[in-house]
Design a protein around this motif. Sequence first.
Motif, mmCIF file in Angstrom:
data_model
loop_
_atom_site.group_PDB
_atom_site.id
_atom_site.type_symbol
_atom_site.label_atom_id
_atom_site.label_comp_id
_atom_site.label_asym_id
_atom_site.label_seq_id
_atom_site.Cartn_x
_atom_site.Cartn_y
_atom_site.Cartn_z
ATOM 1 N N GLY A 4 -2.208 14.392 -2.968
ATOM 2 C CA GLY A 4 -3.219 14.930 -3.868
ATOM 3 C C GLY A 4 -3.036 14.489 -5.310
ATOM 4 O O GLY A 4 -3.494 15.164 -6.246
ATOM 5 N N LEU A 5 -2.376 13.343 -5.522
ATOM 6 C CA LEU A 5 -2.201 12.814 -6.876
ATOM 7 C C LEU A 5 -3.432 12.015 -7.280
ATOM 8 O O LEU A 5 -4.181 11.525 -6.429
ATOM 9 N N ASP A 6 -3.630 11.876 -8.569
ATOM 10 C CA ASP A 6 -4.755 11.101 -9.110
ATOM 11 C C ASP A 6 -4.244 9.687 -9.360
ATOM 12 O O ASP A 6 -3.647 9.403 -10.398
ATOM 13 N N TYR A 7 -4.464 8.805 -8.384
ATOM 14 C CA TYR A 7 -3.838 7.472 -8.399
ATOM 15 C C TYR A 7 -4.737 6.414 -9.029
ATOM 16 O O TYR A 7 -5.947 6.400 -8.824
ATOM 17 N N GLU A 8 -4.092 5.517 -9.769
ATOM 18 C CA GLU A 8 -4.785 4.356 -10.326
ATOM 19 C C GLU A 8 -3.807 3.187 -10.307
ATOM 20 O O GLU A 8 -2.583 3.393 -10.343
ATOM 21 N N LEU A 20 -3.651 0.171 -22.286
ATOM 22 C CA LEU A 20 -4.236 1.047 -23.299
ATOM 23 C C LEU A 20 -5.628 1.529 -22.883
ATOM 24 O O LEU A 20 -5.995 2.675 -23.159
ATOM 25 N N GLU A 21 -6.365 0.664 -22.213
ATOM 26 C CA GLU A 21 -7.695 1.071 -21.723
ATOM 27 C C GLU A 21 -7.560 2.229 -20.729
ATOM 28 O O GLU A 21 -8.328 3.196 -20.771
ATOM 29 N N VAL A 22 -6.584 2.115 -19.838
ATOM 30 C CA VAL A 22 -6.347 3.170 -18.855
ATOM 31 C C VAL A 22 -5.956 4.469 -19.554
ATOM 32 O O VAL A 22 -6.464 5.551 -19.240
ATOM 33 N N LEU A 23 -5.054 4.376 -20.522
ATOM 34 C CA LEU A 23 -4.585 5.566 -21.221
ATOM 35 C C LEU A 23 -5.685 6.225 -22.040
ATOM 36 O O LEU A 23 -5.769 7.460 -22.115
ATOM 37 N N GLU A 32 0.748 -1.254 0.000
ATOM 38 C CA GLU A 32 0.000 0.000 0.000
ATOM 39 C C GLU A 32 0.783 1.312 0.000
ATOM 40 O O GLU A 32 0.203 2.368 -0.283
ATOM 41 N N PRO A 33 2.085 1.359 0.325
ATOM 42 C CA PRO A 33 2.723 2.651 0.587
ATOM 43 C C PRO A 33 2.567 3.727 -0.490
ATOM 44 O O PRO A 33 2.286 4.877 -0.171
ATOM 45 N N PHE A 34 2.746 3.375 -1.772
ATOM 46 C CA PHE A 34 2.705 4.420 -2.790
ATOM 47 C C PHE A 34 1.295 4.977 -2.993
ATOM 48 O O PHE A 34 1.129 6.174 -3.252
ATOM 49 N N TYR A 35 0.293 4.108 -2.894
ATOM 50 C CA TYR A 35 -1.089 4.606 -2.974
ATOM 51 C C TYR A 35 -1.349 5.533 -1.792
ATOM 52 O O TYR A 35 -1.915 6.624 -1.933
ATOM 53 N N ASP A 36 -0.905 5.121 -0.619
ATOM 54 C CA ASP A 36 -1.087 5.904 0.599
ATOM 55 C C ASP A 36 -0.442 7.279 0.448
ATOM 56 O O ASP A 36 -1.028 8.315 0.772
ATOM 57 N N ILE A 37 0.787 7.310 -0.079
ATOM 58 C CA ILE A 37 1.496 8.573 -0.278
ATOM 59 C C ILE A 37 0.802 9.412 -1.342
ATOM 60 O O ILE A 37 0.602 10.620 -1.172
ATOM 61 N N ALA A 38 0.427 8.776 -2.451
ATOM 62 C CA ALA A 38 -0.198 9.504 -3.567
ATOM 63 C C ALA A 38 -1.443 10.246 -3.116
ATOM 64 O O ALA A 38 -1.663 11.413 -3.477
#
Length: 414
Positions: free
Chosen positions: A361-365, A394-397, A351-357
């Motif tokens: 205030g980053l838009d995390y996916e 590609l779907e995400v992009l 979880e750390p990077f999602y938690d930090i993001a």
Amino acid sequence: MNITTFYHKGVKRTKKIFGRFIPYNTQYKPGGVCNINLDHPNRNNSSEITVHNVYPKYETKLKISEDLYHACSEYWKPKRQVCTDYMVVEVPNGRVYTDNESSVAIISRYNRVIENVSLSLVNGKVTEPNLNNIFEQRYFTLPEKYNGTVFSLLTGGAGINNIGHWFIDVLPRLHLLRKSGLYDKVDWFLVPSLQYDYQVETLELLGIPTSKIIEGDKHPHIAADCIVASTAPRGNHTLVPDWLCTYIQESFMPYAEEENDLITPETPYLYVSRSDSSIRNVINEKELLEALEPYGFNTVVSSKLTIREKIKLFSKAKVVMGATGAGLISMFFCKPGTKMVEIFNEGFVIEPFYDIATKLGLDYEYMICKNRRKVKNATQGQREHLFVETDKVLEVLERIEQENERPAKQAEVA
């Protein structure tokens, strides 16, 4: 793993094993634990310790989606909320002993391990002070004596050689030191290592000259007129506190606007490659890069860039994508609203990077790739390579492109 690294790890492991069986200088083995009176700090024995509370009973909440929480690897399920007593402790005539791996012991003049500011890890988890690995040690080198005050930034685990842990578990201790009011009293800074350029550069950017640094991997047992140490930035858990994110950004983001001669690609789309690592590689990275090319992605290898280059590059990014790993720590240099796409192997979801993001205030996916075999623990999980399904990327992009077009159309209508 190269031959030199393999050799040093072998030597360290051998020393650790023999250190448990061969008695030498056993007078330096601690005789117990110094417990801290948190409710009444003034009642602590001032000849042994002086406690400076920084953030008492600080609550840190996990800010990730329910879907990701349930997807987190069972061997790495984080707590949803933790409470930590952040403090800085002065230890007159104290010592610091570390095995540069799983134990950091701050020891008082009465030969007791100071709780809260000492650290011991077993299988990556923090243990109780009385279970510190130093109590199993029988072989001790003589401590090197330093005149003046030494502040310890030592941490267990990968803080010695991993840039992610360096930013999360080492550097934030300097914030706690400043908040305690003791910063100007410090003569020496004891750090895990200076073997990597990013370690020297970050300390330089923070105003700490190499002349005032003691390298813990070269000086594992020291004594000083006064040892100063802090609570670990994440306490006894993995959750990243808000104050840590604020400190890192306030300390380094000003360099994003600095005028210099650095040449960084003018591209808002970044793909962080792990091609410089022997673990968690994207097996079909060539195929993935071909899929990313039409979108204008620039491939970066974190270890090839200076800290200043990373700050410049990531502060201009609109989209950052990469497999989970230390290279993504440059997300600290992203501006709020930056899209971040983290790619996991299903056997290693943490979880750390999602938690930090979220706290930045980053838009995390995120995306989770299927694994070809069952993963039983973190040691195995962190080594598993990834096969990325490019159609899902590609779907995400495409979705990101559509989201970017929507505000533009609304502006035209207005």
